[in-house]
Scaffold this active site. Sequence first.
Site, PDB file in Angstrom:
ATOM      1  N   THR A 171     -47.673  32.457 -34.539  1.00  0.00           N
ATOM      2  CA  THR A 171     -48.249  31.815 -33.354  1.00  0.00           C
ATOM      3  C   THR A 171     -47.292  31.916 -32.176  1.00  0.00           C
ATOM      4  O   THR A 171     -46.068  31.814 -32.333  1.00  0.00           O
ATOM      5  CB  THR A 171     -48.571  30.337 -33.608  1.00  0.00           C
ATOM      6  OG1 THR A 171     -47.364  29.632 -33.937  1.00  0.00           O
ATOM      7  CG2 THR A 171     -49.553  30.188 -34.762  1.00  0.00           C
ATOM      8  N   ASP A 178     -59.139   8.396 -49.763  1.00  0.00           N
ATOM      9  CA  ASP A 178     -59.840   7.137 -50.047  1.00  0.00           C
ATOM     10  C   ASP A 178     -60.886   6.787 -48.997  1.00  0.00           C
ATOM     11  O   ASP A 178     -61.515   5.730 -49.074  1.00  0.00           O
ATOM     12  CB  ASP A 178     -58.844   5.982 -50.185  1.00  0.00           C
ATOM     13  CG  ASP A 178     -58.077   5.703 -48.897  1.00  0.00           C
ATOM     14  OD1 ASP A 178     -58.163   6.531 -47.955  1.00  0.00           O
ATOM     15  OD2 ASP A 178     -57.385   4.668 -48.828  1.00  0.00           O
ATOM     16  N   GLU A 232     -48.740  15.410 -31.032  1.00  0.00           N
ATOM     17  CA  GLU A 232     -49.378  15.766 -29.767  1.00  0.00           C
ATOM     18  C   GLU A 232     -49.833  14.504 -29.039  1.00  0.00           C
ATOM     19  O   GLU A 232     -50.565  13.693 -29.612  1.00  0.00           O
ATOM     20  CB  GLU A 232     -50.578  16.685 -30.007  1.00  0.00           C
ATOM     21  CG  GLU A 232     -50.210  18.062 -30.532  1.00  0.00           C
ATOM     22  CD  GLU A 232     -49.365  18.852 -29.551  1.00  0.00           C
ATOM     23  OE1 GLU A 232     -49.651  18.806 -28.330  1.00  0.00           O
ATOM     24  OE2 GLU A 232     -48.399  19.506 -29.999  1.00  0.00           O
TER      25      GLU A 232
END
Length: 299
Positions: A40, A218, A271
Amino acid sequence: MAEFPASLLILNGKSTDNLPLREAIMLLREEGMTIHVRVTWEKGDAARYVEEARKLGVATVIAGGGDGTINEVSTALIQCAGDDIPALGILPLGTANDFATSVGIPEALDKALKLAIAGNAIAIDMAQVNKQTCFINMATGGFGTRITTETPEKLKAALGGVSYIIHGLMRMDTLQPDRCEIRGENFHWQGDALVIGIGNGRQAGGGQQLCPNALINDGLLQLRIFTGDEILPALVSTLKSDEDNPNIIEGASSWFDIQAPHEITFNLDGEPLSGQNFHIEILPAALRCRLPPDCPLLR
């Protein structure tokens, strides 16, 4: 070695000079494994590589990097339509690796790579914010998020976790709690939050156990709110995450709504996302991830 379907490794560009990783990949290739590698460079690359992985027909897309890389790859995977969506493999190469550490991914590159390729694929949850942004590990908010986001990289490299306390002391005159209202299933709280942790996973910030009861399969998000009147003691206690802290409020729900009269910032797997209104919901069994058999985050 038994035959395994092909994999595609999406490698964060910061890790391209990792010689042990190159050697581990070459060794597995010599043993007969097909491992494609893509690197990337900018945001959006991971999504393109996931699309390429589907065209190649690989069984696993491996996220090679830190929590941010895992977030990008997992988000791209859950956005795929149709059948035969690859499983997620994890190769921890970041500075924090909070999600990888908490689910028990081996630190040794060769062992982590083998697990990412040949491990059992388990259906796990993800979380989504405002029907758009996703996170696989945790959303954190409050002044602690601002400190960890704003602390200079050179200071962190030199002093580690102590750097956050030092930077916090330098910012004492501008640090304020976030006033907000949080609702969930059988949960309602309103007040001043010093730190907010909403976890699919358990830890953030390089090892801070903000949501120690969280499980990744869960169908629930775990919430922890740190309150208090004095900034400095709160800063220290949030870094220590003391279980006996009387200023900790906890909840569990498949969704949480957060409203604030002013703009607040959440850190989603590294982020930042700013706003005044947040709807955070769990996406049950959103993707398959190759995990160790003794993963502590599975019910």
